[in-house]
Design a protein around this motif. Structure first.
Motif, PDB file in Angstrom:
ATOM      1  N   ILE A  38       0.863  -1.175   0.000  1.00 29.23           N
ATOM      2  CA  ILE A  38       0.000   0.000   0.000  1.00 29.23           C
ATOM      3  C   ILE A  38       0.901   1.227   0.000  1.00 29.23           C
ATOM      4  O   ILE A  38       2.030   1.189   0.483  1.00 29.23           O
ATOM      5  N   SER A  39       0.396   2.314  -0.536  1.00 32.07           N
ATOM      6  CA  SER A  39       1.240   3.499  -0.652  1.00 32.07           C
ATOM      7  C   SER A  39       0.369   4.741  -0.699  1.00 32.07           C
ATOM      8  O   SER A  39      -0.853   4.671  -0.698  1.00 32.07           O
TER       9      SER A  39
ATOM     10  N   GLU B 240      -1.971   4.923  11.867  1.00 29.00           N
ATOM     11  CA  GLU B 240      -1.315   5.367  10.644  1.00 29.00           C
ATOM     12  C   GLU B 240      -2.150   4.982   9.421  1.00 29.00           C
ATOM     13  O   GLU B 240      -2.577   3.834   9.291  1.00 29.00           O
ATOM     14  N   PHE B 241      -2.358   5.957   8.550  1.00 30.71           N
ATOM     15  CA  PHE B 241      -3.121   5.767   7.327  1.00 30.71           C
ATOM     16  C   PHE B 241      -2.321   6.247   6.123  1.00 30.71           C
ATOM     17  O   PHE B 241      -1.544   7.208   6.221  1.00 30.71           O
ATOM     18  N   PHE B 242      -2.552   5.597   4.984  1.00 30.41           N
ATOM     19  CA  PHE B 242      -2.110   6.100   3.696  1.00 30.41           C
ATOM     20  C   PHE B 242      -3.304   6.685   2.949  1.00 30.41           C
ATOM     21  O   PHE B 242      -4.407   6.135   3.000  1.00 30.41           O
TER      22      PHE B 242
ATOM     23  N   LEU C 143      -5.415   1.613   5.878  1.00 26.67           N
ATOM     24  CA  LEU C 143      -4.970   1.618   7.269  1.00 26.67           C
ATOM     25  C   LEU C 143      -3.677   0.826   7.382  1.00 26.67           C
ATOM     26  O   LEU C 143      -3.610  -0.325   6.927  1.00 26.67           O
ATOM     27  N   LEU C 144      -2.651   1.421   7.966  1.00 23.52           N
ATOM     28  CA  LEU C 144      -1.374   0.738   8.141  1.00 23.52           C
ATOM     29  C   LEU C 144      -1.315   0.019   9.483  1.00 23.52           C
ATOM     30  O   LEU C 144      -1.108  -1.184   9.550  1.00 23.52           O
ATOM     31  N   GLU C 145      -1.495   0.748  10.604  1.00 16.88           N
ATOM     32  CA  GLU C 145      -1.443   0.100  11.909  1.00 16.88           C
ATOM     33  C   GLU C 145      -2.041   1.004  12.970  1.00 16.88           C
ATOM     34  O   GLU C 145      -2.293   2.191  12.744  1.00 16.88           O
ATOM     35  N   ILE C 146      -2.257   0.411  14.152  1.00 15.64           N
ATOM     36  CA  ILE C 146      -2.776   1.135  15.297  1.00 15.64           C
ATOM     37  C   ILE C 146      -1.906   0.831  16.504  1.00 15.64           C
ATOM     38  O   ILE C 146      -1.471  -0.307  16.695  1.00 15.64           O
TER      39      ILE C 146
END
Length: 432
Positions: A207-208, A278-280, A290-293
């Protein structure tokens, strides 16, 4: 009345940040398990660590709150210790949904499938890891429990996959064993997935986009996002170059991210805690990933908020730990914009010069808000640095404020030129 706040892994840098919060004189901060034990040790002997923490708290003349700003296992110790002392706390089960990248993806798939990339849990000790793999190349491979991109690899082909798996097998125990110990402390193990131990890897589709972090908290079930911080990548498009507040993303995009955050946090039942997510935003097709929480404040952002709002967001962690609704941020900082820069070197070499304290002090007279944290010393080889990503070496942290982004980046370039790091081999002069 003085409130006694215990801080896991307390160090001098974060103690100074804690002392910027509103009404700091009303708090006495106590260390709970020393920094070296909690941050970047060779191993985490959890029974001994928990026993030490329990002894300290049992002997304390007063205890009003327990906080922590480090990654696992600090974040998982907090709900256990708070539970034992009747303090406001998220459930351990909801925190473990954040700690395990695999369990978090399972929850994301249920709550916010539109933000969830393809993923798969994998056993690094499998007899035939190639036969197990269902995710298409290229993808990211990482342990389900780790931090700072530790043991994270971009995989392009079978050879890279097998080599990365071999490396992960050798080192995954550092987090896997303490994670499995923590899981045993759950009061409701059935609330967690029945697959995916600490010794699990996750493969995730790439994802980017433009990356940002939502800083917020959950108070009595209400999700509040109080800031969005942009994360800029270095020249390799993998390593972090800077964190900047406030975000330059469109308001509509930020609001959509907040909506996704509310859905996921409500789904896993996280409450009574600060968090960062964290979101892209992939601008080309207006897609949010969504990357992580993380169930904590981002410690990297503390000086940023201190420069831009007048106080570290440790204030949020303290208020939540005391069972109070935070009132943060307030526009009391010295600059409308602030950033953390992470100068990097893309190749192993020996450090031949670092700036002296006198040189840094002289720079602070030019830039009064400047904070410099050095990670290297003269004579050391960069590969000796602990907990680096797989593609670069972070030689320090630089915090600055400015009126706008262009000025912020120019100040960083000027500061780096003045600091004059030197190495045995030639490296790019901008460290970006």
């Amino acid at each position: 009345m003085t409130r006694h706040i215990f801080v896991i892994g307390l160090d001098d840098f974060n103690l100074a940040e804690l002392q910027t919060v509103r009404n700091a004189g009303d708090y006495t901060f106590h260390g709970l398990v020393d920094y070296d034990t909690m941050v970047l040790p060779k191993s985490y002997p959890m029974p001994e660590i928990m026993a030490e923490a329990r002894r300290t708290l049992a002997d304390a003349p007063a205890l009003d709150g327990i906080i922590g700003h480090w990654d696992f296992p600090t974040t998982s110790m907090l709900p256990i210790l708070r539970r034992e002392h009747g303090l406001p706390t998220p459930s351990l089960e909801s925190v473990l949904y954040c700690e395990s990248k695999y369990w978090n993806r399972l929850a994301c798939e249920q709550a916010v499938p539109e933000c969830t990339p393809d993923f798969q849990g994998l056993d690094p000790f499998s007899d035939d890891p190639l036969a197990d793999l269902d995710v298409a190349y290229p993808f990211w491979l990482k342990p389900t429990v780790a931090f700072s991109s530790y043991l994270g690899f971009r995989i392009e082909n079978e050879q890279q996959y097998l080599e990365a798996m071999a490396t992960i097998r050798e080192h995954i125990h550092v987090f896997a064993e303490p994670f499995d110990y923590i899981v045993e402390q759950c009061e409701n193990r059935a609330a967690l997935p029945d697959r995916g131990s600490g010794a699990t890897c996750i493969a995730e589709g790439l994802i980017s986009g433009r990356l940002c972090t939502l800083e917020g908290y959950v108070y009595n079930g209400e999700v509040v996002v109080y800031a969005v911080v942009d994360s800029l990548r270095a020249a390799n498009n993998v390593s972090f170059f800077s964190y900047q507040y406030p975000s330059q993303l469109p308001a509509g995009v930020r609001n959509r991210m907040i909506g996704h955050a509310e859905k996921l946090l409500n789904h896993i039942g996280l409450d009574h805690t600060p968090f960062n997510m964290e979101f892209f935003w992939d601008e080309s097709d207006d897609k949010i990933w969504l990357l992580e929480i993380n169930p904590r404040i981002s410690k990297s952002h503390c000086p940023i908020f201190q420069i831009a709002t007048g106080a570290s967001h440790h204030e949020v962690a303290i208020d939540i730990a005391l069972g109070r609704r935070p009132d943060f941020p307030r526009p009391e900082g010295r600059f409308p914009m602030a950033g953390k820069f992470m100068p990097r070197v893309f190749g192993d070499t020996v450090v031949t010069r670092v700036p002296s304290e006198e040189e840094i002090d002289a720079l602070k007279r030019v830039y009064p808000e400047l904070i410099v944290h050095l990670s290297v010393q003269e004579g050391m080889r960069l590969s000796e640095l602990p907990a680096q990503d797989s593609y670069s070496f972070e030689i320090g942290d630089i915090f600055l404020g400015a009126a706008e982004e262009a000025e912020l980046h120019q100040k960083f370039r000027d500061v780096m030129q003045a600091l004059d790091f030197q190495f045995a081999d030639v490296v790019p002069t901008n460290y970006s």
